[in-house]
Scaffold this motif. Structure first.
Motif, PDB file in Angstrom:
ATOM      1  N   TYR A   1     -11.075  10.647   7.033  1.00  0.00           N
ATOM      2  CA  TYR A   1     -11.121  11.721   8.031  1.00  0.00           C
ATOM      3  C   TYR A   1     -10.156  12.847   7.675  1.00  0.00           C
ATOM      4  N   LEU A   2      -8.963  12.459   7.218  1.00  0.00           N
ATOM      5  CA  LEU A   2      -7.936  13.466   6.922  1.00  0.00           C
ATOM      6  C   LEU A   2      -8.054  14.011   5.501  1.00  0.00           C
ATOM      7  N   GLY A   3      -8.909  13.395   4.691  1.00  0.00           N
ATOM      8  CA  GLY A   3      -9.079  13.858   3.315  1.00  0.00           C
ATOM      9  C   GLY A   3      -7.793  13.757   2.523  1.00  0.00           C
ATOM     10  N   ILE A   4      -7.178  12.576   2.562  1.00  0.00           N
ATOM     11  CA  ILE A   4      -5.892  12.407   1.878  1.00  0.00           C
ATOM     12  C   ILE A   4      -5.873  11.038   1.193  1.00  0.00           C
ATOM     13  N   LYS A   5      -5.287  11.016  -0.008  1.00  0.00           N
ATOM     14  CA  LYS A   5      -5.257   9.753  -0.774  1.00  0.00           C
ATOM     15  C   LYS A   5      -4.231   8.774  -0.226  1.00  0.00           C
TER      16      LYS A   5
ATOM     17  N   ILE B   1      -2.458   4.502  21.220  1.00  0.00           N
ATOM     18  CA  ILE B   1      -1.527   4.161  22.313  1.00  0.00           C
ATOM     19  C   ILE B   1      -0.116   4.600  21.889  1.00  0.00           C
ATOM     20  N   GLU B   2       0.480   3.863  20.960  1.00  0.00           N
ATOM     21  CA  GLU B   2       1.666   4.323  20.234  1.00  0.00           C
ATOM     22  C   GLU B   2       1.274   4.189  18.756  1.00  0.00           C
ATOM     23  N   GLY B   3       1.717   5.121  17.950  1.00  0.00           N
ATOM     24  CA  GLY B   3       1.388   5.004  16.528  1.00  0.00           C
ATOM     25  C   GLY B   3       1.720   6.265  15.777  1.00  0.00           C
ATOM     26  N   GLY B   4       1.571   6.213  14.485  1.00  0.00           N
ATOM     27  CA  GLY B   4       1.821   7.385  13.661  1.00  0.00           C
ATOM     28  C   GLY B   4       1.414   7.099  12.231  1.00  0.00           C
ATOM     29  N   ALA B   5       1.532   8.124  11.382  1.00  0.00           N
ATOM     30  CA  ALA B   5       1.192   7.937   9.977  1.00  0.00           C
ATOM     31  C   ALA B   5       2.015   8.867   9.103  1.00  0.00           C
ATOM     32  N   VAL B   6       2.315   8.367   7.920  1.00  0.00           N
ATOM     33  CA  VAL B   6       2.934   9.176   6.874  1.00  0.00           C
ATOM     34  C   VAL B   6       1.825   9.496   5.880  1.00  0.00           C
ATOM     35  N   CYS B   7       1.634  10.774   5.584  1.00  0.00           N
ATOM     36  CA  CYS B   7       0.577  11.178   4.657  1.00  0.00           C
ATOM     37  C   CYS B   7       1.164  11.920   3.464  1.00  0.00           C
ATOM     38  N   CYS B   8       0.547  11.689   2.313  1.00  0.00           N
ATOM     39  CA  CYS B   8       1.048  12.275   1.078  1.00  0.00           C
ATOM     40  C   CYS B   8      -0.068  12.240   0.045  1.00  0.00           C
ATOM     41  N   LYS B   9      -0.146  13.304  -0.788  1.00  0.00           N
ATOM     42  CA  LYS B   9      -1.168  13.312  -1.833  1.00  0.00           C
ATOM     43  C   LYS B   9      -0.914  12.182  -2.836  1.00  0.00           C
ATOM     44  N   ASP B  10       0.357  11.790  -2.962  1.00  0.00           N
ATOM     45  CA  ASP B  10       0.757  10.761  -3.915  1.00  0.00           C
ATOM     46  C   ASP B  10       0.776   9.402  -3.204  1.00  0.00           C
TER      47      ASP B  10
ATOM     48  N   ASN C   1       1.552   6.568  -4.275  1.00  0.00           N
ATOM     49  CA  ASN C   1       2.733   5.737  -4.582  1.00  0.00           C
ATOM     50  C   ASN C   1       3.765   5.846  -3.468  1.00  0.00           C
ATOM     51  N   PHE C   2       3.876   7.053  -2.925  1.00  0.00           N
ATOM     52  CA  PHE C   2       4.859   7.267  -1.867  1.00  0.00           C
ATOM     53  C   PHE C   2       4.481   6.482  -0.615  1.00  0.00           C
ATOM     54  N   THR C   3       3.212   6.538  -0.233  1.00  0.00           N
ATOM     55  CA  THR C   3       2.809   5.832   0.996  1.00  0.00           C
ATOM     56  C   THR C   3       2.778   4.315   0.766  1.00  0.00           C
ATOM     57  N   ASP C   4       2.560   3.878  -0.482  1.00  0.00           N
ATOM     58  CA  ASP C   4       2.689   2.434  -0.775  1.00  0.00           C
ATOM     59  C   ASP C   4       4.126   1.982  -0.511  1.00  0.00           C
ATOM     60  N   LYS C   5       5.055   2.836  -0.877  1.00  0.00           N
ATOM     61  CA  LYS C   5       6.472   2.539  -0.641  1.00  0.00           C
ATOM     62  C   LYS C   5       6.762   2.478   0.867  1.00  0.00           C
ATOM     63  N   ILE C   6       6.156   3.397   1.608  1.00  0.00           N
ATOM     64  CA  ILE C   6       6.322   3.403   3.074  1.00  0.00           C
ATOM     65  C   ILE C   6       5.800   2.077   3.657  1.00  0.00           C
ATOM     66  N   ALA C   7       4.737   1.541   3.067  1.00  0.00           N
ATOM     67  CA  ALA C   7       4.176   0.274   3.557  1.00  0.00           C
ATOM     68  C   ALA C   7       5.181  -0.863   3.414  1.00  0.00           C
ATOM     69  N   VAL C   8       6.048  -0.789   2.423  1.00  0.00           N
ATOM     70  CA  VAL C   8       7.118  -1.783   2.267  1.00  0.00           C
ATOM     71  C   VAL C   8       8.240  -1.505   3.266  1.00  0.00           C
ATOM     72  N   LEU C   9       8.568  -0.213   3.393  1.00  0.00           N
ATOM     73  CA  LEU C   9       9.685   0.177   4.270  1.00  0.00           C
ATOM     74  C   LEU C   9       9.407  -0.094   5.745  1.00  0.00           C
ATOM     75  N   ARG C  10       8.140  -0.017   6.145  1.00  0.00           N
ATOM     76  CA  ARG C  10       7.825  -0.232   7.576  1.00  0.00           C
ATOM     77  C   ARG C  10       7.910  -1.715   7.932  1.00  0.00           C
ATOM     78  N   ASP C  11       8.061  -2.570   6.929  1.00  0.00           N
ATOM     79  CA  ASP C  11       8.063  -4.024   7.152  1.00  0.00           C
ATOM     80  C   ASP C  11       9.360  -4.641   6.618  1.00  0.00           C
ATOM     81  N   PHE C  12      10.495  -4.135   7.064  1.00  0.00           N
ATOM     82  CA  PHE C  12      11.819  -4.671   6.698  1.00  0.00           C
ATOM     83  C   PHE C  12      12.110  -4.617   5.195  1.00  0.00           C
ATOM     84  N   GLY C  13      11.349  -3.825   4.443  1.00  0.00           N
ATOM     85  CA  GLY C  13      11.575  -3.777   3.001  1.00  0.00           C
ATOM     86  C   GLY C  13      11.029  -4.993   2.258  1.00  0.00           C
ATOM     87  N   ILE C  14      10.088  -5.691   2.893  1.00  0.00           N
ATOM     88  CA  ILE C  14       9.539  -6.912   2.273  1.00  0.00           C
ATOM     89  C   ILE C  14       8.430  -6.552   1.282  1.00  0.00           C
TER      90      ILE C  14
END
Ligand SMILES: *Cc1c(COP(=O)(O)O)cnc(C)c1O
Length: 387
Positions: free
Chosen positions: A47-51, A208-217, A219-232
């Protein structure tokens, strides 16, 4: 008289939501990137046209996680504006940076690019502009300045979900001379190094509650996926000292339902917007939010700006009169961030005089997809003083 609220969260039919959450009751998988979460991630990327897109628990955490992971030198200065929801500023300060406040453009209420460059110092590490009311910032100029000084740009795009901006095929921003046929539409999510969205219940699209980090790269959002989960990274590997900012399955299911109806919601908002414009355009002392010709708007808010001398009532007087008529408008944004108790000792709101003035003139009036014509008529009549 029924109460008319400034906004009303859109919701799917109960049966549709039940159907969406039924599989969760079978799987017992309630959080941690379950099926609904993964499906919503895919659909939003499209929908947002972002990788790159990572869902998070709210818009504020999106801002904090992004700011803390852009490798910005700690303690650096970040240029932003005081005319925003204070989440923007809190995220900057809580991430260890110093906000430097730039004034706003009096028409769009977004960062004033004429002043922006004068605030850059050797300590500046980033710019955090806000697309206020869905008005898109002067992104071409902001990017040019950022490139000149080698600094990052992170957009608070909480108000701008789903919006698109026209560019010439060459990639240049649209001007009045541009041929309307030769344009390409770019997603707002592509702007800057990172764009952060909020999916709070009051936003055009919500989970309800929520948000998203978007980036053309991605790799950056993959990193966010780790950071949102205690760095696991995996059960044996924790790479970052990071909080819990995951979106749960019930929120993701709400998002899947709402996304299905979003086009219709936005077109209904457009009708509400058009009716207000037609009915309020000629009211002496009331200025309306500009229409940005090069933007496909989401009609998130309907701010009006009241000039007391011409209108005959101040913003606060109008606010109170509407209140007495059971119409609940909102002073959004007032007070300025720099006038809030937690900031006022460190900053002077007079240093951004345009933002100061606008914060005293603005009133956002009821705006949501299901605002009935009858209720809208009541709001219009009250503002026009026909009743
Ligand atoms: C809503 C909003 C936020 C915060 O988002 P939450 O999802 O409520 O945490 C940040 N900035 C702006 C401009 C907002 O409108």
């Amino acid at each position: 008289m029924d109460k008319i609220w400034v906004t009303r969260s859109s919701m799917p039919q109960l049966t549709e939501y039940i159907e969406e959450i039924a599989p969760i009751f079978e799987s017992h998988w309630l959080s941690n990137a379950g099926a609904k979460h993964e499906e919503l991630t895919l659909q939003l990327k499209k929908y947002l046209g972002i990788k790159g897109l990572s869902l998070v628990v709210n818009g504020h955490e999106a801002l904090e996680l992004a700011l803390q992971n852009l490798n910005l030198p700690k303690g650096g200065e970040i240029i932003t504006t005081p005319y925003t929801f204070h989440s923007t500023t809190h995220a900057i300060v809580r991430s260890g940076f110093t906000p430097v406040f730039c004034d706003i453009d009096p028409d769009t209420c977004t960062i004033n690019t004429n002043q922006l460059e004068t605030l850059i110092t050797p300590k500046t590490v980033a710019i955090v502009p806000v697309h206020v009311y869905g008005n898109i910032c002067n992104n071409a100029e902001i990017q040019a300045i950022a490139d000149r000084y080698g600094i990052k740009v992170l957009y608070d795009a909480a108000h701008a979900f789903g919006e698109k901006i026209a560019y010439e095929i060459s990639g240049r921003p649209i001007t009045n001379q541009s041929n309307e046929k030769n344009v390409i539409w770019k997603s707002v999510a592509e702007l800057g190094d990172v764009s952060c969205f909020s999916f709070h219940a009051t936003k055009v699209f919500h989970t309800i509650e929520g948000g998203a980090v978007c980036c053309k790269d991605s790799n950056f959002t993959d990193k966010i996926a780790v950071l949102r989960d205690f760095g696991i990274v995996n059960p044996d590997t924790v790479t970052d000292i990071s909080p819990n900012a995951k979106m749960n399955e019930f929120s993701a299911a709400m998002g899947l339902c709402n996304l299905r109806h979003l086009a219709e919601e936005i077109s209904k908002r457009k009708c509400v917007d058009n009716r207000y414009r037609k009915s309020l355009i000629d009211v002496n002392g009331i200025r309306l939010n500009p229409i940005q010709k090069h933007v496909q708007s989401n009609y998130a808010y309907f701010p009006i700006f009241i000039e007391k001398e011409k209108y005959g009532e101040s913003r606060d007087e109008l606010f109170k009169r509407l209140y007495s008529l059971n119409i609940f408008a909102r002073k959004y944004f007032y007070p300025l961030v720099t006038d809030l108790d937690c900031y006022k000792n460190d900053y002077d709101s007079e240093a951004t005089p345009i933002a100061k003035r606008i914060s005293q003139e603005v009133l956002t009036i009821p705006m949501y997809a299901d605002l009935s014509e009858e209720d809208q008529h009541r709001v219009i009549s009250a503002i026009r003083r026909d009743i």
